[in-house]
Design an enzyme around this catalytic site. Structure first.
Site, PDB file in Angstrom:
ATOM      1  N   PHE A   1       0.860  -1.182   0.000  1.00  0.00           N
ATOM      2  CA  PHE A   1       0.000   0.000   0.000  1.00  0.00           C
ATOM      3  C   PHE A   1       0.900   1.238   0.000  1.00  0.00           C
ATOM      4  CE2 PHE A   1      -3.326   2.870   1.096  1.00  0.00           C
ATOM      5  CZ  PHE A   1      -4.526   2.211   0.917  1.00  0.00           C
TER       6      PHE A   1
ATOM      7  N   HIS B   1      -9.691   6.130   7.924  1.00  0.00           N
ATOM      8  CA  HIS B   1      -9.377   5.275   9.073  1.00  0.00           C
ATOM      9  C   HIS B   1      -7.867   5.224   9.347  1.00  0.00           C
ATOM     10  CE1 HIS B   1      -9.302   2.471   5.707  1.00  0.00           C
ATOM     11  NE2 HIS B   1      -8.734   1.554   6.456  1.00  0.00           N
TER      12      HIS B   1
HETATM   13  N1  INI Z   1      -2.477   0.492   4.547  1.00  0.00           N
HETATM   14  C1  INI Z   1      -1.339   1.214   4.552  1.00  0.00           C
HETATM   15  O1  INI Z   1      -0.241   0.646   4.634  1.00  0.00           O
HETATM   16  N2  INI Z   1      -1.382   2.569   4.450  1.00  0.00           N
HETATM   17  C2  INI Z   1      -2.570   3.243   4.351  1.00  0.00           C
HETATM   18  O2  INI Z   1      -2.547   4.492   4.273  1.00  0.00           O
HETATM   19  C3  INI Z   1      -3.769   2.494   4.333  1.00  0.00           C
HETATM   20  N3  INI Z   1      -5.028   3.156   4.165  1.00  0.00           N
HETATM   21  O3  INI Z   1      -5.044   4.279   3.659  1.00  0.00           O
HETATM   22  O4  INI Z   1      -6.083   2.623   4.482  1.00  0.00           O
HETATM   23  C4  INI Z   1      -3.695   1.094   4.439  1.00  0.00           C
HETATM   24  N4  INI Z   1      -4.818   0.357   4.426  1.00  0.00           N
HETATM   25  C5  INI Z   1      -4.828  -1.048   4.168  1.00  0.00           C
HETATM   26  C6  INI Z   1      -4.642  -1.885   5.416  1.00  0.00           C
HETATM   27  O5  INI Z   1      -3.322  -1.787   5.887  1.00  0.00           O
HETATM   28  C7  INI Z   1      -4.935  -3.360   5.126  1.00  0.00           C
HETATM   29  O6  INI Z   1      -4.089  -3.809   4.105  1.00  0.00           O
HETATM   30  C8  INI Z   1      -6.381  -3.609   4.698  1.00  0.00           C
HETATM   31  O7  INI Z   1      -7.273  -3.022   5.611  1.00  0.00           O
HETATM   32  C9  INI Z   1      -6.654  -5.137   4.644  1.00  0.00           C
HETATM   33  O8  INI Z   1      -6.487  -5.730   5.930  1.00  0.00           O
END
Ligand code: INI
Length: 155
Positions: free
Chosen positions: A23, A89
């Site tokens: 991500f 979130h």
């Molecule tokens: N994961 C991140 O590493 N950075 C982020 O900014 C982010 N946002 O924006 O939501 C993010 N979301 C994904 C999360 O880490 C999980 O991969 C997802 O919720 C599945 O469990």
């Protein structure tokens, strides 16, 4: 006399696990590059580095703990980027990652380094993952090597 312990970041013979979130890859790939370069610069062998890419920062703790529990790994470095502007979130993801990573360190008894950026803007994340200037992936590499040495000194 006060006994003071301090680790020195030597990489010779050290085996390192890295967990990097996909991500916000435009940031985490630069953190990973900076981290790898610093480890190699300190004498860690390429063959002694294991990299695991996970979907997002929330998936880091599980894989970090799996790696930290391996006999042949001395420390784990966690790399991610949580950006407030991009998610409502933010706090859940940032705190979940931080708490889980701290748990992985305590549960394994090994250094598990928090190299997850939590920033308000993309600009701030870019600034902290610069190839030439500030790079928190690079800092995390030094922290990991220093902590391995410190833990070895405190019996
Ligand atoms: N994961 C991140 O590493 N950075 C982020 O900014 C982010 N946002 O924006 O939501 C993010 N979301 C994904 C999360 O880490 C999980 O991969 C997802 O919720 C599945 O469990």
């Amino acid at each position: 006399m006060v006994m003071t312990f301090e680790g020195k970041p030597g990489g010779k013979g050290k085996r390192i696990g890295i967990v990097a979130a996909k991500f916000n890859d435009f940031v985490t790939r630069r953190l990973l590059d900076g981290c790898l370069k610093e480890l190699l610069k300190h004498g860690v062998r390429e063959a002694d580095i294991t990299v695991a890419r996970v979907p997002g920062s929330l998936e880091i703790p599980l894989v970090a703990l799996r790696l930290a529990k391996k006999k042949n790994i001395h420390a784990v470095i966690c790399l991610g980027a949580v950006i407030r502007g991009e998610t409502s979130h933010f706090d859940l993801v940032a705190q979940g990652a931080a708490g889980g990573i701290a748990h992985a360190a305590l549960a394994s008894g090994k250094p598990v380094i928090f190299g997850v950026l939590a920033t308000d803007t993309v600009g701030q994340a870019n600034k902290r993952s610069d190839e030439k200037k500030v790079n928190k992936g690079r800092d995390a590499a030094i922290d990991a090597l220093e902590m391995i040495d410190l833990m070895a000194r405190i019996k």
